[in-house]
Design a protein around this motif. Structure first.
Motif, PDB file in Angstrom:
ATOM      1  N   ILE A  31       0.855  -1.185   0.000  1.00 13.92           N
ATOM      2  CA  ILE A  31       0.000   0.000   0.000  1.00 13.92           C
ATOM      3  C   ILE A  31       0.888   1.231   0.000  1.00 13.92           C
ATOM      4  O   ILE A  31       1.732   1.410   0.879  1.00 13.92           O
ATOM      5  CB  ILE A  31      -0.926  -0.001   1.235  1.00 13.92           C
ATOM      6  N   GLU A  32       0.703   2.082  -0.991  1.00 15.68           N
ATOM      7  CA  GLU A  32       1.500   3.315  -1.086  1.00 15.68           C
ATOM      8  C   GLU A  32       1.345   4.129   0.199  1.00 15.68           C
ATOM      9  O   GLU A  32       0.243   4.330   0.695  1.00 15.68           O
ATOM     10  CB  GLU A  32       1.011   4.140  -2.277  1.00 15.68           C
ATOM     11  N   GLY A  33       2.478   4.575   0.745  1.00 13.94           N
ATOM     12  CA  GLY A  33       2.443   5.376   1.958  1.00 13.94           C
ATOM     13  C   GLY A  33       2.682   4.574   3.217  1.00 13.94           C
ATOM     14  O   GLY A  33       2.610   5.127   4.316  1.00 13.94           O
ATOM     15  N   ALA A  34       2.974   3.279   3.076  1.00 21.52           N
ATOM     16  CA  ALA A  34       3.245   2.431   4.242  1.00 21.52           C
ATOM     17  C   ALA A  34       4.590   1.732   4.052  1.00 21.52           C
ATOM     18  O   ALA A  34       4.897   1.249   2.963  1.00 21.52           O
ATOM     19  CB  ALA A  34       2.135   1.406   4.431  1.00 21.52           C
ATOM     20  N   TYR A  50       5.644   2.340   9.439  1.00 25.21           N
ATOM     21  CA  TYR A  50       5.306   3.757   9.277  1.00 25.21           C
ATOM     22  C   TYR A  50       4.142   3.826   8.306  1.00 25.21           C
ATOM     23  O   TYR A  50       4.182   3.212   7.228  1.00 25.21           O
ATOM     24  CB  TYR A  50       6.488   4.547   8.720  1.00 25.21           C
ATOM     25  N   LEU A  51       3.077   4.551   8.695  1.00 27.25           N
ATOM     26  CA  LEU A  51       1.980   4.768   7.777  1.00 27.25           C
ATOM     27  C   LEU A  51       1.711   6.255   7.680  1.00 27.25           C
ATOM     28  O   LEU A  51       1.672   6.958   8.685  1.00 27.25           O
ATOM     29  CB  LEU A  51       0.723   4.001   8.186  1.00 27.25           C
ATOM     30  N   SER A  52       1.574   6.710   6.455  1.00 24.76           N
ATOM     31  CA  SER A  52       1.411   8.139   6.219  1.00 24.76           C
ATOM     32  C   SER A  52      -0.043   8.555   6.393  1.00 24.76           C
ATOM     33  O   SER A  52      -0.941   7.731   6.605  1.00 24.76           O
ATOM     34  CB  SER A  52       1.917   8.503   4.826  1.00 24.76           C
ATOM     35  N   GLU A  53      -0.252   9.849   6.298  1.00 22.29           N
ATOM     36  CA  GLU A  53      -1.576  10.440   6.462  1.00 22.29           C
ATOM     37  C   GLU A  53      -2.562   9.799   5.480  1.00 22.29           C
ATOM     38  O   GLU A  53      -2.218   9.481   4.347  1.00 22.29           O
ATOM     39  CB  GLU A  53      -1.503  11.944   6.212  1.00 22.29           C
ATOM     40  N   GLY A  54      -3.810   9.636   5.932  1.00 20.75           N
ATOM     41  CA  GLY A  54      -4.862   9.112   5.068  1.00 20.75           C
ATOM     42  C   GLY A  54      -5.059   7.615   5.134  1.00 20.75           C
ATOM     43  O   GLY A  54      -6.061   7.110   4.631  1.00 20.75           O
TER      44      GLY A  54
END
Length: 199
Positions: free
Chosen positions: A8-11, A112-116
């Motif tokens: 998943i993009e952003g993780a 790490y997981l980004s915003e959203g």
């Protein structure tokens, strides 16, 4: 420190070397510079949380409005959990998909997981303590949850009878969250994180 992107993009999954001898062990379990290089910007540390859960407790799936959202750096300092990242960004190529990473006090990985993105976990040990650094402080009016047992998400929680909080048990399904306009849009999240990259 090895930082690899998840599906998943952003993780990202973070694995740090452990240095041990008969006295015990030492490791760097967070490096802002290494994470910033992988992610594109530093994690702004605004709040740190500890969560202690009994075996079979499921917490989540939690997410925050974007902006500002809430990026998280999560590790399990005691016990073991299945940590779950869910793509809740409407319009994302992986919308509705989840990925699980085992976090424990043996391998001592972090995610790490980004915003959203949505976040949840299930305690696998008799007691599990999760530590997470957050990019924004708690905002009760801007934080939400999607029902963790929603069959449309299909999360394979490793618990025969998951124990949920009252809030999580009353959470809307993914479809209800979409219909209610609760979820962040993929484009808005990308625009916000791009502003962090340039800032």
């Amino acid at each position: 420190m090895k930082i690899r992107p998840l599906s998943i993009e952003g993780a990202w999954e973070v694995t740090s070397p452990q240095h041990g001898d008969p006295r015990g062990m030492f490791m760097e379990y967070y490096r802002f510079d290494h994470l910033a290089e992988a992610v594109g910007h530093p994690l702004r540390l605004a709040q740190a949380n500890l969560s202690v859960s009994a075996r079979g407790v499921v917490r989540g799936v939690h997410f925050a409005d974007v902006p500002p959202g809430q990026a998280k750096y999560v590790s399990c300092v005691s016990g073991a959990v299945l940590d779950v990242i869910v793509d809740l960004r409407v319009g994302s190529p992986t919308f509705g998909r989840w990925e699980g990473v085992r976090l424990d006090d043996v391998d001592r990985r972090a995610v790490y997981l980004s915003e959203g993105l949505g976040h949840g976990f299930c305690a696998l040990s008799e007691s599990a303590t999760l530590s997470y650094f957050c990019s924004a402080t708690y905002n009760p009016t801007g934080e939400h949850t999607v029902h963790p047992l929603d069959p449309d998400l299909g999360i394979e929680w490793p618990a025969d009878a998951p124990q949920l909080s009252v809030r999580d048990a009353a959470a809307p399904s993914l479809a209800e969250a979409v219909a209610g306009g609760l979820l962040p849009s993929y484009d808005a999240v990308r625009e916000f994180t791009a502003s962090l990259d340039n800032g």
